[in-house]
Motif scaffolding. Structure first.
Motif, PDB file in Angstrom:
ATOM      1  N   ARG A  57       0.907  -1.089   0.071  1.00  0.00           N
ATOM      2  CA  ARG A  57       0.026   0.209  -0.232  1.00  0.00           C
ATOM      3  C   ARG A  57       0.677   1.311  -0.058  1.00  0.00           C
ATOM      4  O   ARG A  57       0.254   2.376   0.023  1.00  0.00           O
ATOM      5  N   LEU A  58       2.076   1.291   0.116  1.00  0.00           N
ATOM      6  CA  LEU A  58       3.077   2.436   0.100  1.00  0.00           C
ATOM      7  C   LEU A  58       3.080   2.878  -1.462  1.00  0.00           C
ATOM      8  O   LEU A  58       3.138   1.989  -2.324  1.00  0.00           O
ATOM      9  N   ASN A  59       2.836   4.136  -1.429  1.00  0.00           N
ATOM     10  CA  ASN A  59       2.791   4.821  -2.936  1.00  0.00           C
ATOM     11  C   ASN A  59       4.075   4.618  -3.377  1.00  0.00           C
ATOM     12  O   ASN A  59       5.160   5.267  -3.001  1.00  0.00           O
ATOM     13  N   PRO A  60       4.378   4.027  -4.623  1.00  0.00           N
ATOM     14  CA  PRO A  60       5.631   4.049  -5.132  1.00  0.00           C
ATOM     15  C   PRO A  60       6.009   5.264  -5.803  1.00  0.00           C
ATOM     16  O   PRO A  60       7.249   5.643  -6.298  1.00  0.00           O
ATOM     17  N   ASP A  61       5.022   6.294  -6.151  1.00  0.00           N
ATOM     18  CA  ASP A  61       5.380   7.309  -6.856  1.00  0.00           C
ATOM     19  C   ASP A  61       5.890   8.603  -5.926  1.00  0.00           C
ATOM     20  O   ASP A  61       6.145   9.598  -6.447  1.00  0.00           O
TER      21      ASP A  61
END
Length: 600
Positions: A440-444
């Motif tokens: 769920r961590l935003n890669p962007d």
């Protein structure tokens, strides 16, 4: 660094209207009067004006991604720091507050998940006011608009009720705004409905919405109305609440504590509730086939660029880099230090308990002596979801915002400088368990306030499959449709089918494990522990960490050893009253018809 300023709902609502058009096109908007000067009369004269009110009700959906305290803190999936309300709850400290309070810092009233008694009824009042005004001004709207917005508000009211119901049990059922100028004291002082009455209100509302068919089944990325309620959301929520109610904590015919008002359980047990839940979830699977499906790229399911993909059923829109509209989720969790820079507060620390639920790549549990699991080489040949969801000692770590790959070490390294070295005492922001979360961590987006635009995802298709499999297994046993539902989820992550010939008990265990792995860190485990009546077993004992040491610590020339050790920060305890949250004392003082939950 542990605190964020709370953004008021009013500010969020205003920004929502600015940044998200929903169904108001710009030409219609410009043709109307100044929207900041709408009166009670002009608010409902046009569909564009009415949408401003309806959109504000959507803004009442809590932004879970910004909450300092995730619901998973109240489970055996996270090892969390000592200053949270969850840390008191884990020690059996839970009591009725004097008034509504949602502070995560050292409270003694249990989880809120963005809801308090006070805020819940603000949400309900807005829904009821909108429904009343839509009806009173029906001639100003097209039939299509009236029907859609009416069922949207009914859905939102049912959704708000479902969220609070799962924490409190029976609630006062209000279907019109209270008015002290026109209503009697008896009408104003509404008592709590029973668990069954509240349950029936929620599922009947959702069933009616589905039967009406006024809403779209699903919205896709780029659709102007993406984010609004859908038939898919209504049917999925109905199936989940039916499963919740059918579960052992509520469907035994007797409360976990004496409950003469039947506020926290059904008065009589009914095993057919499993079959009802199975039928609703099967209806979703059968009727919406091809519209909803599993998304092929599970680790990127939450990515902003993949919003409203085939698996998304119900979410809350999040907009990055706009104050009060973005997500702070990445600021709170993930590796504390990335590329030697302090980046996060390190809050999301998976326990050894949840890590052990991930299978080997061959599909066998690590407890199976033929699985190939090596306790001194525990991260080799694990299933794909393990590498997608968990950051472990020695894990390669590269998100798209990072200029280069890092390697995360959590081991105790006395010979060098290991910034993410496990913090067993919980004295700083470095993780306590030996693991960090990747899921769920935003890669962007690099961690920062309002930096992420990934939507809050509440219900997805995989959960419908899991809900169906559980309900059907309890209703009739492990038939082929149960296998099909579970194997579809397993196969997406390159796991083989479950072995044939499982008994009902064996299939139940397999489903419970699959739910825990597939839905981990999505704030689902708390409700599963609760409804399965397992919190005394899971929360009354210490969680465990992975502690890695070298046999020659002075220069690390020895062997790295892996030791599973209990947490040291808490003396865990669970009291039966904690299955449901308390009602604030001032609520009971103001309305003597409100009864407190058992044990408080």
């Amino acid at each position: 660094m542990k605190y964020l300023h709370n953004i008021t709902y009013l500010k969020a609502a205003c920004l929502l209207l600015i940044s998200i058009s929903f169904s108001c096109d710009s030409e219609e908007f410009l043709e109307n009067e100044n929207k900041s000067k709408l009166t009670d009369q002009t608010q409902w004269q046009t569909e564009g004006n009415a949408d401003i009110f309806v959109n504000d009700v959507y803004s009442e959906i809590p932004r879970i991604c910004t909450l300092a305290e995730q619901l998973d803190y109240y489970t055996d999936d996270y090892n969390i720091s000592h200053y949270y309300t969850a840390s008191n709850w884990r020690q059996g400290i839970c009591q009725a507050p004097g008034s509504s309070n949602a502070s995560p810092w050292g409270g003694t009233y249990g989880p809120t998940n963005g809801y308090t008694w006070e805020s819940f009824f603000v949400k309900v009042r807005k829904c009821n006011t909108g429904l009343k005004e839509l009806e009173a001004n029906k001639d100003n709207f097209t039939p299509e608009y009236y029907n859609q917005r009416t069922d949207e508000l009914r859905f939102l009211r049912a959704y708000f009720y479902s969220e609070f119901f799962m924490h409190i049990g029976g609630l006062p059922i209000l279907t019109e705004p209270l008015d002290r100028n026109t209503m009697t004291e008896e009408e104003l002082l509404t008592p709590r409905a029973t668990f069954e009455e509240t349950f029936n209100f929620i599922v009947n509302e959702l069933g009616s919405i589905v039967d009406n068919g006024h809403l779209e089944i699903k919205y896709n990325s780029g659709d102007q109305n993406a984010g609004r309620a859908t038939l898919g959301a209504a049917l999925a929520l109905k199936g989940w609440i039916e499963l919740f109610g059918a579960s052992p904590l509520f469907n035994s015919g007797s409360g976990y504590l004496p409950d003469t008002g039947n506020f926290v359980h059904f008065a009589t047990a009914d095993p057919n509730r499993w079959a009802t839940a199975a039928a609703t979830n099967k209806k979703f699977i059968d009727e919406y086939e091809g519209i909803y499906d599993l998304f092929d790229d599970l680790p990127n399911l939450w990515r902003a660029s993949n919003e409203y993909n085939s698996e998304v059923i119900w979410d809350r829109q999040i907009v990055a880099n706009i104050g009060g509209m973005g997500s702070n989720y990445e600021r709170r969790g993930g590796p504390t230090y990335v590329l030697d820079q302090y980046m996060t507060w390190g809050n999301y620390n998976p326990t050894q308990e949840v890590v052990d639920q991930f299978a080997m790549a061959n599909g066998k549990p690590i407890s199976d002596p033929t699985s190939g699991y090596d306790p001194q080489n525990p991260y080799e040949n694990r299933e794909k979801r393990f590498y997608d969801f968990i950051v472990y000692d020695g894990a390669p770590y590269k998100l798209d915002w990072m200029p280069e790959e890092d390697t995360i070490y959590t081991r105790i390294d006395e010979a060098g400088i290991n910034l993410n070295q496990i913090d067993l005492a919980g004295s700083n922001d470095v993780g306590d368990s030996g693991y960090y979360q990747k899921k769920r961590l935003n890669p962007d987006a690099a961690p920062g306030n309002d930096a992420s635009g990934q939507n809050d995802l509440f219900y997805r298709y995989a959960e419908v499959l899991l809900n169906y499999a559980e309900a059907q297994n309890e209703a009739v046993g492990p038939d082929q449709t149960v296998y099909d539902a579970i194997n579809k989820i397993r196969n997406r992550s390159d796991l083989p089918d479950l072995p044939a010939g499982l008994s009902q008990d064996e299939m139940r265990d397999a489903i419970h494990t699959e739910r825990r792995v597939e839905l981990c860190f999505e704030n689902k485990r708390y409700y599963d522990n609760k409804r399965w009546m397992q919190q005394e077993e899971t929360m009354g004992v210490a969680r465990h960490n992975m502690v890695i040491r070298n046999t020659v610590p002075s220069d690390n020339s020895g062997v790295w050893t892996y030791s599973v050790e209990p947490e040291v920060k808490f003396t865990p305890k669970f009291e039966a009253r904690q299955y449901m949250s308390p009602i604030p004392q001032n609520v009971i003082d103001q309305n003597p018809n409100i009864s407190q939950n058992p044990g408080y």
